[in-house]
Design an enzyme around this catalytic site. Sequence first.
Site, PDB file in Angstrom:
ATOM      1  CG  HIS A  34      16.898  24.380   6.905  1.00 57.84           C
ATOM      2  ND1 HIS A  34      17.987  23.900   7.595  1.00 57.84           N
ATOM      3  CD2 HIS A  34      16.739  25.665   7.312  1.00 57.84           C
ATOM      4  CE1 HIS A  34      18.466  24.850   8.380  1.00 57.84           C
ATOM      5  NE2 HIS A  34      17.739  25.933   8.221  1.00 57.84           N
ATOM      6  CG  ASN A 107      21.163  26.110  12.413  1.00 62.47           C
ATOM      7  OD1 ASN A 107      20.365  25.443  11.766  1.00 62.47           O
ATOM      8  ND2 ASN A 107      21.279  27.414  12.247  1.00 62.47           N
TER       9      ASN A 107
END
Length: 500
Positions: A34, A107
């Site tokens: 990320h 997510n």
Amino acid sequence: MSNSAPIYTTSNDFHHIDLLAHFDRERIPERVVHAKGAGAHGYFEVTHDLSDITDQTLLKSVGKKVRATVRFSTVGGESGSADTARDPRGFAIKLRTDEGNWDWVFNNTPVFFIRDPAKFPHFIHTQKRHPKSHLRDADMVFDYLSQNPESIHQIMILFSDRGTPDGYHQQHGYSGHTFKWFKADGSFVYTQVHLRCDGGFKTLDDATATKIAGENPEYGIEALYNTIEAGQYPSWTAYVQTMTPEQAEKFRYNIFDLTKVWPHSEFPLRPFGKLVLNENPQNYFAEIEQAAFAPSHLVPYIEPSADPVLQSRLFSYPDTHRHRLGVNYQQLPVNAPIVPVHNFQRDGAATFISQGGRANYQSSVEPLTYAGRKGTLEGSARDPEHLARHESFVGGAYRDLSEVTELDFEQPRALWQKVWGDKERQAYVNNVSGLFKKVKDAGIKARQLSVWAAVDQDLSNRIADAVGHPHVQPLVVKPASEASRYRANLGFAPLSLPRL
């Protein structure tokens, strides 16, 4: 004597030295995953009362608004990678409640590649760069995926056009993990939370996403920023799915399996809130890069479940924040809660909130009190014997999720055969073949094709034809009945038939 001007050495110029010294240290480690992201601020508003399933104060306060910070991200790429890469997207939200920070670390897909946390570092390594060539490597990717067929559900989603959202703010968000929401009497329901984009989930086809990646790698960041600046504030409706422990024991799949979804027909989406982003950060580094989200940041009456991957993340997220930001990362303004902190943690680098002269141990003359907790967990209202059996049941998640069975192909098969039409099927074949054709090892190709064949023979054949490989037979896996043995040993009902 010389008439030349006096010579000053650089070491005499403190301001120059201070500037260089700070410059040499102004970068911090990027996130291992990320790393590339965008973010904004806004609020979360409770729209529906959930007091029948939890005594969490915020979820019982219709109309209550709390400040929120959100960070979107890709998963595998470095901080300079393209926003339109085919990759899952992180969707992390920090809610600043009156009882502390509550982080939703979501997510944009409802499932994930793995359900065994020990596999996670290995999986991420295959999505990064080869240690010898320092290149992305298709053999690494499909070598790993073909050896871990439970990943096929996520692969079906990722290589559909859904795998490339049109900007960070036009996608849904999912908890994926199962949590436990409690009542004061100790009873609880299992939950999964969904954030559905009010403007609709919009995607890019592969050709468009690839073109944008070359022309504007910051497409997602730019679109989010400009949308908010224009006053067109992105918003999402929050829904919760609930499942009682008794329902969990009868559910066809293990509820802690991160590769499965809960069918909406059995467990309807129940609305409870609205997330709105209406403020861009004034300083990206301070307000977004330093934002630290963790699924362990919870509030009263909200607890993690026995989901093995969730249990692993409870440690990993705060640990990486300590590495990136320091031991006092929760004292940074973007991470600090709005309620006073009362604990025994003191000192360390970058101490902003010292807690003054209060005792830093469990003192008898200056006892520590916890503000905000309304009510206490008084023990389960359910049958203690059944509760004990249920705990044994959930403990079996580690055994139940340790091997691949026919259960792992049911939901991907439904996606291919029933959910998608001809256009979606062809897009998937085209998208996945683009990377799969780069695999050099024949054994890896054959093994991955056998995984697709276990989903549907026609799916595998079409991909094989696209990459010029002979057709292969399905991967041989254990029948679904193997997954119910521990249920029977504990006296629980056998697996029910799937309801698609």
